[in-house]
Design an enzyme around this catalytic site. Structure first.
Site, PDB file in Angstrom:
ATOM      1  N   GLU A   1      83.554  23.586  33.188  1.00  0.00           N
ATOM      2  CA  GLU A   1      82.599  24.588  33.640  1.00  0.00           C
ATOM      3  C   GLU A   1      81.213  23.958  33.712  1.00  0.00           C
ATOM      4  O   GLU A   1      81.029  22.778  33.378  1.00  0.00           O
ATOM      5  CB  GLU A   1      82.608  25.808  32.707  1.00  0.00           C
ATOM      6  CG  GLU A   1      83.921  26.585  32.746  1.00  0.00           C
ATOM      7  CD  GLU A   1      83.865  27.891  31.985  1.00  0.00           C
ATOM      8  OE1 GLU A   1      82.753  28.381  31.709  1.00  0.00           O
ATOM      9  OE2 GLU A   1      84.929  28.435  31.671  1.00  0.00           O
TER      10      GLU A   1
ATOM     11  N   HIS B   1      74.188  35.492  33.967  1.00  0.00           N
ATOM     12  CA  HIS B   1      75.297  34.738  34.550  1.00  0.00           C
ATOM     13  C   HIS B   1      75.114  34.689  36.064  1.00  0.00           C
ATOM     14  O   HIS B   1      74.833  35.711  36.691  1.00  0.00           O
ATOM     15  CB  HIS B   1      76.643  35.383  34.206  1.00  0.00           C
ATOM     16  CG  HIS B   1      77.808  34.479  34.417  1.00  0.00           C
ATOM     17  ND1 HIS B   1      78.272  34.161  35.679  1.00  0.00           N
ATOM     18  CD2 HIS B   1      78.601  33.815  33.551  1.00  0.00           C
ATOM     19  CE1 HIS B   1      79.308  33.338  35.563  1.00  0.00           C
ATOM     20  NE2 HIS B   1      79.517  33.112  34.280  1.00  0.00           N
TER      21      HIS B   1
ATOM     22  N   ARG C   1      72.739  29.194  26.980  1.00  0.00           N
ATOM     23  CA  ARG C   1      74.038  28.826  26.402  1.00  0.00           C
ATOM     24  C   ARG C   1      74.886  27.989  27.353  1.00  0.00           C
ATOM     25  O   ARG C   1      75.023  28.319  28.527  1.00  0.00           O
ATOM     26  CB  ARG C   1      74.811  30.094  26.017  1.00  0.00           C
ATOM     27  CG  ARG C   1      76.216  29.808  25.503  1.00  0.00           C
ATOM     28  CD  ARG C   1      76.868  31.062  24.976  1.00  0.00           C
ATOM     29  NE  ARG C   1      77.089  32.068  25.999  1.00  0.00           N
ATOM     30  CZ  ARG C   1      78.143  32.092  26.816  1.00  0.00           C
ATOM     31  NH1 ARG C   1      79.051  31.125  26.771  1.00  0.00           N
ATOM     32  NH2 ARG C   1      78.269  33.060  27.699  1.00  0.00           N
TER      33      ARG C   1
ATOM     34  N   ARG D   1      73.622  27.330  33.689  1.00  0.00           N
ATOM     35  CA  ARG D   1      73.603  28.681  34.251  1.00  0.00           C
ATOM     36  C   ARG D   1      72.207  29.149  34.661  1.00  0.00           C
ATOM     37  O   ARG D   1      72.057  29.842  35.670  1.00  0.00           O
ATOM     38  CB  ARG D   1      74.202  29.668  33.241  1.00  0.00           C
ATOM     39  CG  ARG D   1      75.704  29.535  33.118  1.00  0.00           C
ATOM     40  CD  ARG D   1      76.257  30.458  32.075  1.00  0.00           C
ATOM     41  NE  ARG D   1      77.716  30.374  32.065  1.00  0.00           N
ATOM     42  CZ  ARG D   1      78.487  30.996  31.178  1.00  0.00           C
ATOM     43  NH1 ARG D   1      77.931  31.743  30.244  1.00  0.00           N
ATOM     44  NH2 ARG D   1      79.791  30.873  31.233  1.00  0.00           N
TER      45      ARG D   1
ATOM     46  N   HIS E   1      74.047  38.581  30.877  1.00  0.00           N
ATOM     47  CA  HIS E   1      75.372  38.174  30.397  1.00  0.00           C
ATOM     48  C   HIS E   1      75.429  37.897  28.903  1.00  0.00           C
ATOM     49  O   HIS E   1      76.395  38.263  28.246  1.00  0.00           O
ATOM     50  CB  HIS E   1      75.813  36.928  31.162  1.00  0.00           C
ATOM     51  CG  HIS E   1      77.174  36.432  30.810  1.00  0.00           C
ATOM     52  ND1 HIS E   1      78.312  37.206  30.975  1.00  0.00           N
ATOM     53  CD2 HIS E   1      77.593  35.242  30.311  1.00  0.00           C
ATOM     54  CE1 HIS E   1      79.371  36.509  30.592  1.00  0.00           C
ATOM     55  NE2 HIS E   1      78.970  35.330  30.174  1.00  0.00           N
TER      56      HIS E   1
END
Length: 430
Positions: A110, A224, A361, A265, A326
């Site tokens: 990811e 997100h 994060r 992100r 998110h």
């Protein structure tokens, strides 16, 4: 009068895992705001990141620090990386069936990860983990579960936590405990657009603010990049980052790629928002059409079916996406064993701030943080609880429950606005 050794508030991965790592001779009460399954854990799609072996630990640490813009707590990040795989193995022992080939774990990639290191259960990892942990919880005779019980405050005396105050069936319920663990989740229910369960309204954070418990980094709120865009105002369905990790690409309305899809992100979200402003359309497009259709259906059955319900076939159609709130990187400040500044109070999962995430994060580090630091909390409690005395009477019995329940959301939103005035229009002001 209800009492226990350990009171756990919250039934996401952190609360469940903490309960299962506590000694079996302890009397434990686990409280859920609604049902055990209505948590962000149950919604988690992508997976759980882990250092694959000793050689991967340094790289994992570097990736986490870079994603957090180097505002992380380095010692906490080291703990996260070093203890990651042992907790994945422990989940397997609890019955979690991660995708594998002949017992060899399959790893996906990811955003901002330098290698494939994320274990998964199709694209419903959180559900797979939660179901296994709940099954184990219900087998434990020393764990009593209270569902549909809303935390409105803690019981305290000076700087010592004595338990919690709840509303259940319209009545006030006091639960006294030697130790209390807050695992109440994040703040997504305070936002107009969020991927979170709507019940997550910062209950644990409001309690901490009210009692002067130290909080940290509450301005660090993650959006997100790829929530499914829908015109109706409700919880946004998440299009997992793992879909981009497997090759899906972001396109503008001219059909052009405009960003490296696997940047951190915050960077991807910013580029999408810039494209939305430029195009004057409220979303961009995610394309997985070039990927093998059979593979997509098998690897992402949840995303495939949920999109299909909305008339979108991800094997053929472009997916409209836009950023949505998110994750909450800030929260109740805790040490490496999840202890808060108030005596006998711990905080684990999204309500806590271990400092692991920094400003942003790293993908799939949330479930991992919940595992690593809730287990550390449990181990610390196991060692020290015998020296803690249960106190059943305190002045908090006389509080005005209705006032507390009404003011909790307002208290959190007010504190958040002090730090992030730029998000003032994103909040739901009740």
């Amino acid at each position: 009068m209800i009492s226990c050794d350990v009171l756990i508030v919250g039934s996401g991965v952190a609360g469940l895992y903490a309960a299962l790592n506590l000694r079996r001779d302890l009397n434990i009460i686990l409280v859920s705001k609604t049902t055990l399954k209505e948590t962000n854990t149950y919604l988690a799609q992508g997976g759980i990141s882990t250092a694959k072996d000793e050689e991967d630990i340094e790289s994992f640490i570097k990736d986490t620090l870079r994603a957090g813009n180097y505002k992380n707590n380095l010692e906490a990040v080291k703990v996260l990386a070093k203890e990651s795989m042992e907790n994945i193995k422990r989940l397997i022992d609890f019955g979690v069936e991660f995708d594998n080939i002949d017992g060899r774990l399959l790893f996906t990639k990811e955003g901002a990860h330098s290698t494939n290191r994320i274990v998964h259960v199709k694209d419903w990892t959180g559900k797979g983990v939660a179901k296994a942990l709940i099954k184990n919880i219900l087998k434990r005779k020393n764990i009593k579960v209270y569902e549909n019980s809303k935390l409105i405050d803690i019981l305290s005396e000076g700087n010592r936590c004595l338990g919690g105050i709840f509303i259940k069936d319209g009545k006030c319920l006091n639960i006294y405990s030697k130790v209390t663990i807050l695992a109440t989740g994040g703040i997504g229910g305070l936002f107009k657009n969020s991927t979170n369960q709507r019940i997550l309204t910062g209950d644990g954070l409001s309690v901490a603010i009210r009692h002067g418990v130290k909080i940290k980094d509450i301005e660090f709120i993650q959006f997100h990049p790829t929530a499914l865009y829908e015109e109706k105002d409700e919880r946004r369905f998440l299009i997992s980052e793992s879909l981009r990790g497997e090759g899906a690409v972001l396109l503008n309305h001219k059909g052009e790629r405009f960003v490296d899809e696997l940047l951190p992100r915050d960077e991807v979200s910013l580029r999408i928002l810039e494209e939305i402003k430029r195009s004057m359309k409220p979303y961009v497009l995610l394309s997985a059409r070039h990927l093998n259709s059979s593979y997509l259906k098998d690897r992402f059955p949840n995303i495939y079916n949920e999109c299909l319900k909305r008339g979108i076939d991800i094997t053929k159609d472009l997916i409209p996406v836009a950023p949505a709130q998110h994750y909450f990187m800030g929260g109740i400040e805790v040490n490496l064993f999840s202890k808060a500044s108030m005596d006998n109070l711990y905080a684990v999962g999204e309500v806590s701030c271990t400092g692991v995430h920094g400003e942003n994060r790293l993908a799939s580090n949330s479930l991992l943080e919940g595992l690593v630091f809730s287990r550390r909390a449990a181990e610390d409690i196991n060692k020290n609880i015998d020296s803690i005395r249960l106190i059943k009477t305190c002045k908090n019995d006389l509080i005005n429950v209705e006032d507390l329940e009404r003011d909790n959301k307002r208290l959190v939103i007010k504190e958040l606005k002090k730090k992030r005035w730029d998000l003032k229009d994103e909040f739901i002001d009740d």
